[in-house]
Design a protein around this motif. Sequence first.
Motif, short mmCIF file in Angstrom:
data_model
loop_
_atom_site.label_atom_id
_atom_site.label_comp_id
_atom_site.label_asym_id
_atom_site.label_seq_id
_atom_site.Cartn_x
_atom_site.Cartn_y
_atom_site.Cartn_z
N HIS A 171 0.86 -1.18 0.00
CA HIS A 171 0.00 0.00 0.00
C HIS A 171 0.91 1.24 0.00
CE1 HIS A 171 -3.99 -1.87 1.33
NE2 HIS A 171 -3.14 -2.88 1.21
N LEU A 172 0.68 2.15 -0.93
CA LEU A 172 1.48 3.37 -1.03
C LEU A 172 0.58 4.60 -1.04
CD1 LEU A 172 3.86 2.34 -3.98
CD2 LEU A 172 4.30 2.07 -1.54
N ASP A 173 1.00 5.66 -0.36
CA ASP A 173 0.40 6.97 -0.52
C ASP A 173 1.38 7.78 -1.35
OD1 ASP A 173 -1.61 6.14 1.11
OD2 ASP A 173 -1.10 7.42 2.80
N HIS A 192 2.32 11.32 -3.51
CA HIS A 192 2.07 12.76 -3.64
C HIS A 192 2.99 13.31 -4.72
CE1 HIS A 192 1.05 16.86 -2.49
NE2 HIS A 192 2.34 17.14 -2.41
N LYS A 193 2.38 13.85 -5.79
CA LYS A 193 3.14 14.39 -6.93
C LYS A 193 4.17 13.39 -7.44
CE LYS A 193 2.49 19.27 -5.86
NZ LYS A 193 3.11 20.59 -5.60
N GLY A 194 3.76 12.13 -7.46
CA GLY A 194 4.61 11.08 -8.02
C GLY A 194 5.59 10.47 -7.04
N PHE A 195 5.70 11.03 -5.82
CA PHE A 195 6.66 10.53 -4.85
C PHE A 195 5.95 9.81 -3.70
CE2 PHE A 195 9.01 13.73 -7.12
CZ PHE A 195 10.32 13.27 -7.14
N ILE A 196 6.56 8.73 -3.23
CA ILE A 196 5.97 7.92 -2.16
C ILE A 196 6.12 8.64 -0.82
CG2 ILE A 196 6.10 5.72 -0.93
CD1 ILE A 196 7.27 4.53 -3.56
N GLU A 197 4.99 8.90 -0.17
CA GLU A 197 5.00 9.54 1.14
C GLU A 197 4.83 8.54 2.28
OE1 GLU A 197 2.15 12.73 1.32
OE2 GLU A 197 3.70 14.17 0.77
N LYS A 198 4.06 7.48 2.03
CA LYS A 198 3.85 6.44 3.03
C LYS A 198 3.91 5.09 2.32
CE LYS A 198 0.85 9.16 6.10
NZ LYS A 198 -0.51 9.22 6.73
N ALA A 199 4.41 4.09 3.01
CA ALA A 199 4.48 2.74 2.44
C ALA A 199 4.20 1.72 3.54
CB ALA A 199 5.86 2.50 1.83
#
Length: 327
Positions: A261-263, A265-272
């Motif tokens: 599961h990934l969050d 933002h603007k193409g970059f992973i904020e949470k994993a």
Amino acid sequence: MLIIDSPSNNAYFNIATEEYLLTRFPIEEIFLLYVNAPSIIVGKFQNTLAEINLDYVKEKGIKVVRRMSGGGAVYHDLGNLNFSFHKVLGDDDFGDFKPFTQPVLNVLNRLGVPAVLKGRNDLLVEDKKFSGNAKLARKGKMIQHGTILLNSEMEVLAEALIPNPLKFIDKATKSNRGRVTNLINYLPKTTTTADLKNYLTEEIHQNNPGSKQYSLTEQDIAEIEKLAAEKYQTWEWNFGFSPNYNFQKAIKIPAGFIEVHLDVHKGFIEKAKIYGDFFAEKALEELESKLIGQKHEIEDLRNTLSTIDLTGYFGKVTLDEVIEVFK
């Protein structure tokens, strides 16, 4: 009105041309025609990864380009003609697509094709779509552009635009996959995109007294290529500009079940967050932390994960097996 026939089949160049012309000709009306080699053009407000079959697109070398206007993703190839009207933004109804689709309908109706404008912005023949249209307003001008499927490779179109919708949870504009058709099914089999260009050019000349052809100069081309390189060829525009989204995927490999599961933002992973029934020797939180700040882009993730001993987190696995869960 200036009538411009793009000299390029490069989608980066042609989409950049539309933006360049806004500055180059701030008050002139323009009718632009272009044909792209295989490419997917996504709407400005779409999540690119949620619109394309990424593996297939990469395998076939299909360009992916974000345009300035909204709407859904479309497939272009050498059997598809694209038209673009530019005019000063006035009191016209911005939501009315008819004035700039009518020339296309006039040409096709004269050729015996029972084409009609249906709904807000689609051109259909026998209830099958052959043209989608989109609009934007910028720098005091309005652009309406559309596609004309003449003899596109429908198998490629279908494969390139079949993402797995279960992977993504977002509020991005989604494409409407209606029934589509090629106009070659309704025209003489020898008809080409060059023929359609000629028919449409004649139609515009007849209905716009004083219209004239304009050929892009060497300086125009240099400026367009610069804009294409700095914007339309970049990951940041074509993928990173996507709205925020949540990505989730699960796979079964010999080492066990892996779910990611990934969050983003603007193409970059904020949470994993990683789940599964594999046997981990190391704490998964360590691996999750290494993903934070990475691009959600397969080659970047491959480079990062290739420096990590993945067997410590998943047991006996290969890099390729783990990469699959991020696609």
